[in-house]
Design a protein around this motif. Structure first.
Motif, PDB file in Angstrom:
ATOM      1  N   LEU A 112       0.838  -1.112  -0.248  1.00 57.65           N
ATOM      2  CA  LEU A 112       0.144   0.070  -0.044  1.00 57.65           C
ATOM      3  C   LEU A 112       0.842   1.274   0.084  1.00 57.65           C
ATOM      4  CD1 LEU A 112      -2.485  -1.152   2.781  1.00 57.65           C
ATOM      5  CD2 LEU A 112      -2.976  -1.120   0.376  1.00 57.65           C
ATOM      6  N   HIS A 113       0.440   2.172  -0.870  1.00 58.84           N
ATOM      7  CA  HIS A 113       1.291   3.389  -0.916  1.00 58.84           C
ATOM      8  C   HIS A 113       0.303   4.514  -0.597  1.00 58.84           C
ATOM      9  CE1 HIS A 113       4.126   2.057  -4.384  1.00 58.84           C
ATOM     10  NE2 HIS A 113       4.186   1.596  -3.175  1.00 58.84           N
ATOM     11  N   TRP A 114       0.550   5.339   0.648  1.00 56.62           N
ATOM     12  CA  TRP A 114      -0.398   6.206   1.287  1.00 56.62           C
ATOM     13  C   TRP A 114      -0.054   7.681   0.568  1.00 56.62           C
ATOM     14  CZ3 TRP A 114       0.403  10.417   5.208  1.00 56.62           C
ATOM     15  CH2 TRP A 114      -0.606  10.995   5.451  1.00 56.62           C
ATOM     16  N   ASN A 115      -1.295   7.973  -0.172  1.00 56.67           N
ATOM     17  CA  ASN A 115      -1.308   9.215  -0.872  1.00 56.67           C
ATOM     18  C   ASN A 115      -2.407  10.130  -0.527  1.00 56.67           C
ATOM     19  OD1 ASN A 115      -0.967  11.626  -2.429  1.00 56.67           O
ATOM     20  ND2 ASN A 115      -1.197  10.375  -4.586  1.00 56.67           N
ATOM     21  N   ALA A 116      -2.258  11.055   0.447  1.00 55.40           N
ATOM     22  CA  ALA A 116      -3.513  11.908   0.934  1.00 55.40           C
ATOM     23  C   ALA A 116      -3.313  13.362   0.364  1.00 55.40           C
ATOM     24  CB  ALA A 116      -3.563  11.740   2.459  1.00 55.40           C
ATOM     25  N   GLU A 117      -2.466  13.376  -0.693  1.00 58.81           N
ATOM     26  CA  GLU A 117      -2.494  14.632  -1.419  1.00 58.81           C
ATOM     27  C   GLU A 117      -2.045  15.719  -0.317  1.00 58.81           C
ATOM     28  OE1 GLU A 117      -3.161  15.449  -4.585  1.00 58.81           O
ATOM     29  OE2 GLU A 117      -3.742  13.256  -5.277  1.00 58.81           O
ATOM     30  N   MET A 118      -2.843  16.913  -0.042  1.00 60.87           N
ATOM     31  CA  MET A 118      -2.327  18.010   0.817  1.00 60.87           C
ATOM     32  C   MET A 118      -2.084  17.668   2.098  1.00 60.87           C
ATOM     33  SD  MET A 118      -4.442  21.022  -1.010  1.00 60.87           S
ATOM     34  CE  MET A 118      -6.204  20.546  -0.746  1.00 60.87           C
ATOM     35  N   THR A 119      -2.736  16.643   2.495  1.00 63.44           N
ATOM     36  CA  THR A 119      -2.458  16.357   3.950  1.00 63.44           C
ATOM     37  C   THR A 119      -0.964  15.444   4.478  1.00 63.44           C
ATOM     38  OG1 THR A 119      -3.866  14.297   4.104  1.00 63.44           O
ATOM     39  CG2 THR A 119      -4.841  16.450   4.490  1.00 63.44           C
ATOM     40  N   SER A 120      -0.557  15.110   3.411  1.00 64.62           N
ATOM     41  CA  SER A 120       0.808  14.266   3.875  1.00 64.62           C
ATOM     42  C   SER A 120       1.991  15.113   3.934  1.00 64.62           C
ATOM     43  CB  SER A 120       1.307  13.065   2.748  1.00 64.62           C
ATOM     44  OG  SER A 120       0.927  13.643   1.486  1.00 64.62           O
ATOM     45  N   THR A 121       1.957  15.939   4.921  1.00 60.79           N
ATOM     46  CA  THR A 121       2.838  16.899   5.212  1.00 60.79           C
ATOM     47  C   THR A 121       3.777  16.738   6.300  1.00 60.79           C
ATOM     48  OG1 THR A 121       1.336  17.982   6.666  1.00 60.79           O
ATOM     49  CG2 THR A 121       1.356  18.706   4.110  1.00 60.79           C
ATOM     50  N   ASN A 122       3.737  15.664   7.361  1.00 62.14           N
ATOM     51  CA  ASN A 122       4.711  15.401   8.165  1.00 62.14           C
ATOM     52  C   ASN A 122       4.925  14.009   8.251  1.00 62.14           C
ATOM     53  OD1 ASN A 122       3.083  14.390  10.708  1.00 62.14           O
ATOM     54  ND2 ASN A 122       1.756  15.829   9.675  1.00 62.14           N
ATOM     55  N   TYR A 123       6.214  13.740   8.921  1.00 63.17           N
ATOM     56  CA  TYR A 123       6.567  12.403   9.006  1.00 63.17           C
ATOM     57  C   TYR A 123       5.888  11.617  10.020  1.00 63.17           C
ATOM     58  CZ  TYR A 123       9.364  14.097  13.117  1.00 63.17           C
ATOM     59  OH  TYR A 123      10.018  14.886  14.310  1.00 63.17           O
ATOM     60  N   ALA A 124       5.392  12.189  11.073  1.00 61.01           N
ATOM     61  CA  ALA A 124       4.731  11.683  12.287  1.00 61.01           C
ATOM     62  C   ALA A 124       3.368  10.900  11.662  1.00 61.01           C
ATOM     63  CB  ALA A 124       4.456  12.681  13.358  1.00 61.01           C
ATOM     64  N   THR A 125       2.877  11.534  10.752  1.00 61.18           N
ATOM     65  CA  THR A 125       1.509  11.025  10.346  1.00 61.18           C
ATOM     66  C   THR A 125       2.005   9.964   9.388  1.00 61.18           C
ATOM     67  OG1 THR A 125       0.312  13.183  10.761  1.00 61.18           O
ATOM     68  CG2 THR A 125      -0.666  11.506   8.936  1.00 61.18           C
ATOM     69  N   ALA A 126       2.824  10.079   8.536  1.00 63.41           N
ATOM     70  CA  ALA A 126       3.347   9.047   7.599  1.00 63.41           C
ATOM     71  C   ALA A 126       3.781   7.699   8.265  1.00 63.41           C
ATOM     72  CB  ALA A 126       4.447   9.476   6.796  1.00 63.41           C
ATOM     73  N   ASN A 127       4.371   8.005   9.487  1.00 66.19           N
ATOM     74  CA  ASN A 127       4.982   6.926  10.454  1.00 66.19           C
ATOM     75  C   ASN A 127       3.787   5.862  10.940  1.00 66.19           C
ATOM     76  OD1 ASN A 127       7.575   7.411   9.534  1.00 66.19           O
ATOM     77  ND2 ASN A 127       8.109   8.503  11.495  1.00 66.19           N
TER      78      ASN A 127
END
Length: 309
Positions: A112-127
């Motif tokens: 799975l590749h997470w692509n939330a457009e404008m909300t993927s702005t910080n590493y904590a949420t990505a992690n």
């Protein structure tokens, strides 16, 4: 030096083959019922052939399932995923958690590749999404270079960055163009949506900038007036160990996309082979400029803009 993946979105199986032969390591395809802002539709019954051929070329196929799902859209999603897994699709691109929950029901994992457009702005949420099962994050286009590189340093999953093409700046689930035409009393109910891809908006204060309007069954999308072009600056992203570099093929011809892929392939290969002796060749950029729409400038997007919050 490890080369980053070069990935491009494409419209048809024929274009998929053309772009892989031009040097793409991976391609993005999908169907309008599950994916948004696709250059074109590759139906499920075409995907098996596409995946098989791509794998023979040592390339990967990612399927966009990045729609904003309502209850009705969820029907059939599990069966769709089961077929994608059967065909050997390399990953699914998603933003809605419903996609992740559906993928968890499969008999074996699906990347799975997470692509939330404008909300993927910080590493904590990505992690956080990495802990839920995501293998990659696609960064927001509004991040500058400093933020992108800092993100990568602390990310616990692979990082993808768009380096070329158009970007989305507004989305409405409503079919605004179709509704407007119907309000004007014109025949529009069953028209081919592709004719709406020639529409654009102009701001009164900046009449030299045209914002393309793209409409599909998932709503209305207003796109950027310029195209990102980071061709000359790829070494900075490569030195930052960015895992994947994306070319957006939306609203571009196959010839244009092929030319862009060839130029980016040339830069990646040349810099990876000899970083110290690397020299940018103007012909790589000239090939793109020759095909570039004269009403759309090539720009660095937000990469070199100071961010003030």
């Amino acid at each position: 030096m490890k080369k980053p993946e070069l990935v491009v979105s494409c419209s048809t199986v024929a274009e998929l083959k053309r772009l892989i032969e031009a040097g793409a390591d991976a391609v993005i395809i999908g169907e309008e019922r599950y994916g948004m802002r696709l250059p074109g539709e590759v139906k499920l019954d075409e995907m098996q052939e596409a995946v098989s051929w791509a794998h023979e070329q040592k390339a990967k196929v990612y399927v966009a399932v990045n729609n904003i799902f309502d209850n009705n859209a969820l029907e059939g999603l599990f069966d769709y995923f089961a077929k994608l897994q059967e065909y050997g699709v390399d990953a699914v691109i998603f933003g809605d958690p419903a996609v992740l929950m559906t993928a968890r029901r499969l008999p074996k994992p699906l990347a799975l590749h997470w692509n939330a457009e404008m909300t993927s702005t910080n590493y904590a949420t990505a992690n956080y999404w990495a802990k839920q099962g995501a293998a990659r994050v696609v960064l927001a286009r509004e991040l500058n270079m400093e933020q992108v590189l800092a993100f990568k340093e602390k990310a616990e999953l692979a990082v993808e960055v768009q380096v070329h093409g158009i970007t989305n700046i507004y989305h409405s689930k409503r079919e605004l163009v179709k509704n407007y035409i119907e309000h004007q009393g014109k025949e529009a109910a069953n028209q081919d949506r592709s004719i709406e891809r020639g529409l654009f908006l102009i701001e009164h204060e900046r009449r030299d900038q045209r914002y393309p309007v793209y409409e599909d069954s998932n709503g209305t999308h207003i796109m950027s007036s310029e195209d990102i072009c980071m061709l000359e600056n790829l070494p900075e992203l490569m030195d930052g160990h960015i895992d994947s570099l994306k070319i957006e093929g939306l609203l571009k011809s196959s010839l244009y996309n092929e030319t862009v892929v060839r130029s980016y392939r040339a830069v990646i290969d040349a810099y990876a082979a000899d970083p110290e002796g690397y020299s940018f060749q103007q012909e790589w950029l000239d090939a793109i400029v020759k095909l570039q729409d004269p009403e759309r400038e090539l720009s660095y997007g937000f990469f070199y803009k100071e961010q003030v919050y």
